[in-house]
Design a protein around this motif. Structure first.
Motif, PDB file in Angstrom:
ATOM      1  N   ILE A   8       0.872  -1.177   0.000  1.00  0.00           N
ATOM      2  CA  ILE A   8       0.000   0.000   0.000  1.00  0.00           C
ATOM      3  C   ILE A   8       0.903   1.219   0.000  1.00  0.00           C
ATOM      4  O   ILE A   8       1.795   1.330   0.851  1.00  0.00           O
ATOM      5  CB  ILE A   8      -0.915   0.026   1.237  1.00  0.00           C
ATOM      6  CG1 ILE A   8      -1.802  -1.207   1.264  1.00  0.00           C
ATOM      7  CG2 ILE A   8      -1.751   1.309   1.251  1.00  0.00           C
ATOM      8  CD1 ILE A   8      -2.583  -1.370   2.539  1.00  0.00           C
ATOM      9  N   GLU A  10       1.191   5.122   0.641  1.00  0.00           N
ATOM     10  CA  GLU A  10       0.561   6.261   1.310  1.00  0.00           C
ATOM     11  C   GLU A  10       1.631   7.281   1.653  1.00  0.00           C
ATOM     12  O   GLU A  10       2.654   6.923   2.257  1.00  0.00           O
ATOM     13  CB  GLU A  10      -0.136   5.818   2.605  1.00  0.00           C
ATOM     14  CG  GLU A  10      -1.356   4.965   2.373  1.00  0.00           C
ATOM     15  CD  GLU A  10      -2.034   4.585   3.680  1.00  0.00           C
ATOM     16  OE1 GLU A  10      -3.205   4.949   3.839  1.00  0.00           O
ATOM     17  OE2 GLU A  10      -1.379   3.921   4.517  1.00  0.00           O
ATOM     18  N   ASN A  30     -13.314  -2.469  -4.765  1.00  0.00           N
ATOM     19  CA  ASN A  30     -12.376  -3.222  -3.930  1.00  0.00           C
ATOM     20  C   ASN A  30     -11.450  -4.074  -4.783  1.00  0.00           C
ATOM     21  O   ASN A  30     -11.756  -4.387  -5.935  1.00  0.00           O
ATOM     22  CB  ASN A  30     -13.127  -4.140  -2.958  1.00  0.00           C
ATOM     23  CG  ASN A  30     -13.975  -3.367  -1.989  1.00  0.00           C
ATOM     24  OD1 ASN A  30     -13.595  -2.304  -1.519  1.00  0.00           O
ATOM     25  ND2 ASN A  30     -15.144  -3.890  -1.687  1.00  0.00           N
ATOM     26  N   LYS A  44      -9.745  -1.700  -0.155  1.00  0.00           N
ATOM     27  CA  LYS A  44     -10.626  -0.697  -0.752  1.00  0.00           C
ATOM     28  C   LYS A  44      -9.749   0.349  -1.422  1.00  0.00           C
ATOM     29  O   LYS A  44      -9.111   1.160  -0.757  1.00  0.00           O
ATOM     30  CB  LYS A  44     -11.519  -0.047   0.297  1.00  0.00           C
ATOM     31  CG  LYS A  44     -12.539   0.897  -0.307  1.00  0.00           C
ATOM     32  CD  LYS A  44     -13.531   1.374   0.733  1.00  0.00           C
ATOM     33  CE  LYS A  44     -14.569   2.273   0.125  1.00  0.00           C
ATOM     34  NZ  LYS A  44     -15.576   1.570  -0.624  1.00  0.00           N
ATOM     35  N   GLY A  45      -9.655   0.283  -2.721  1.00  0.00           N
ATOM     36  CA  GLY A  45      -8.821   1.204  -3.465  1.00  0.00           C
ATOM     37  C   GLY A  45      -8.615   0.719  -4.880  1.00  0.00           C
ATOM     38  O   GLY A  45      -9.460   0.027  -5.436  1.00  0.00           O
ATOM     39  N   ARG A  46      -7.463   1.068  -5.435  1.00  0.00           N
ATOM     40  CA  ARG A  46      -7.177   0.712  -6.817  1.00  0.00           C
ATOM     41  C   ARG A  46      -5.728   0.263  -6.954  1.00  0.00           C
ATOM     42  O   ARG A  46      -4.908   0.483  -6.068  1.00  0.00           O
ATOM     43  CB  ARG A  46      -7.455   1.889  -7.744  1.00  0.00           C
ATOM     44  CG  ARG A  46      -6.581   3.100  -7.487  1.00  0.00           C
ATOM     45  CD  ARG A  46      -6.911   4.250  -8.443  1.00  0.00           C
ATOM     46  NE  ARG A  46      -6.103   5.416  -8.144  1.00  0.00           N
ATOM     47  CZ  ARG A  46      -4.851   5.595  -8.556  1.00  0.00           C
ATOM     48  NH1 ARG A  46      -4.261   4.671  -9.283  1.00  0.00           N
ATOM     49  NH2 ARG A  46      -4.177   6.681  -8.235  1.00  0.00           N
ATOM     50  N   LYS A  48      -2.235   0.781  -8.481  1.00  0.00           N
ATOM     51  CA  LYS A  48      -1.428   1.839  -9.067  1.00  0.00           C
ATOM     52  C   LYS A  48      -0.473   1.254 -10.104  1.00  0.00           C
ATOM     53  O   LYS A  48      -0.283   1.806 -11.178  1.00  0.00           O
ATOM     54  CB  LYS A  48      -0.629   2.577  -7.995  1.00  0.00           C
ATOM     55  CG  LYS A  48       0.280   3.642  -8.568  1.00  0.00           C
ATOM     56  CD  LYS A  48       1.091   4.346  -7.514  1.00  0.00           C
ATOM     57  CE  LYS A  48       2.006   5.374  -8.165  1.00  0.00           C
ATOM     58  NZ  LYS A  48       2.850   6.035  -7.162  1.00  0.00           N
ATOM     59  N   VAL A  60      -3.232   1.777  -3.979  1.00  0.00           N
ATOM     60  CA  VAL A  60      -3.473   3.066  -3.341  1.00  0.00           C
ATOM     61  C   VAL A  60      -4.935   3.112  -2.895  1.00  0.00           C
ATOM     62  O   VAL A  60      -5.808   2.547  -3.545  1.00  0.00           O
ATOM     63  CB  VAL A  60      -3.139   4.272  -4.254  1.00  0.00           C
ATOM     64  CG1 VAL A  60      -1.662   4.371  -4.498  1.00  0.00           C
ATOM     65  CG2 VAL A  60      -3.882   4.189  -5.564  1.00  0.00           C
ATOM     66  N   ARG A  61      -5.160   3.749  -1.766  1.00  0.00           N
ATOM     67  CA  ARG A  61      -6.514   3.866  -1.228  1.00  0.00           C
ATOM     68  C   ARG A  61      -7.386   4.693  -2.164  1.00  0.00           C
ATOM     69  O   ARG A  61      -6.920   5.633  -2.795  1.00  0.00           O
ATOM     70  CB  ARG A  61      -6.498   4.500   0.151  1.00  0.00           C
ATOM     71  CG  ARG A  61      -5.748   3.644   1.134  1.00  0.00           C
ATOM     72  CD  ARG A  61      -6.192   3.889   2.560  1.00  0.00           C
ATOM     73  NE  ARG A  61      -5.329   3.151   3.454  1.00  0.00           N
ATOM     74  CZ  ARG A  61      -5.487   1.854   3.767  1.00  0.00           C
ATOM     75  NH1 ARG A  61      -6.470   1.179   3.245  1.00  0.00           N
ATOM     76  NH2 ARG A  61      -4.655   1.251   4.592  1.00  0.00           N
ATOM     77  N   GLN A  62      -8.636   4.322  -2.226  1.00  0.00           N
ATOM     78  CA  GLN A  62      -9.590   5.038  -3.075  1.00  0.00           C
ATOM     79  C   GLN A  62      -9.883   6.397  -2.494  1.00  0.00           C
ATOM     80  O   GLN A  62     -10.230   6.511  -1.323  1.00  0.00           O
ATOM     81  CB  GLN A  62     -10.901   4.242  -3.208  1.00  0.00           C
ATOM     82  CG  GLN A  62     -11.875   4.822  -4.169  1.00  0.00           C
ATOM     83  CD  GLN A  62     -11.377   4.778  -5.597  1.00  0.00           C
ATOM     84  OE1 GLN A  62     -10.723   3.830  -6.014  1.00  0.00           O
ATOM     85  NE2 GLN A  62     -11.676   5.790  -6.358  1.00  0.00           N
ATOM     86  N   GLU A  63      -9.698   7.418  -3.287  1.00  0.00           N
ATOM     87  CA  GLU A  63     -10.017   8.780  -2.841  1.00  0.00           C
ATOM     88  C   GLU A  63     -11.508   9.012  -2.995  1.00  0.00           C
ATOM     89  O   GLU A  63     -12.117   8.527  -3.936  1.00  0.00           O
ATOM     90  CB  GLU A  63      -9.240   9.793  -3.678  1.00  0.00           C
ATOM     91  CG  GLU A  63      -7.739   9.668  -3.515  1.00  0.00           C
ATOM     92  CD  GLU A  63      -6.986  10.633  -4.409  1.00  0.00           C
ATOM     93  OE1 GLU A  63      -7.621  11.540  -4.972  1.00  0.00           O
ATOM     94  OE2 GLU A  63      -5.774  10.459  -4.538  1.00  0.00           O
TER      95      GLU A  63
END
Length: 67
Positions: A8, A10, A30, A44-46, A48, A60-63
């Motif tokens: 991940i 961040e 997801n 939960k994200g996409r 990269k 990366v976390r979903q904005e």
């Protein structure tokens, strides 16, 4: 072995999310991942980036989107 590790990203840093990922599947907003031993995780994200040569998956976390 051809499995990859999932990280991940961040704030410019990467943390290990799951090692030896065997299956990765998008499921709506997801990402479903399962490792070589059958452990399952949902992120939960996409995605990269996926590097097949380096055996790395970067998530990366979903904005939140304003509607």
């Amino acid at each position: 072995m051809c499995e990859s590790n999932a990280y991940i990203e961040e704030n410019g840093n990467e943390t290990l999310f799951l090692e030896t990922v065997d299956i990765i599947r998008p499921e709506g907003m997801n990402i479903y991942l399962r490792d070589f031993w059958g452990q399952e995780k949902v992120f939960k994200g996409r995605i990269k980036e996926i590097s097949l040569l380096k055996h790395r998956i970067v998530l990366v976390r979903q904005e939140c989107e304003d509607v």
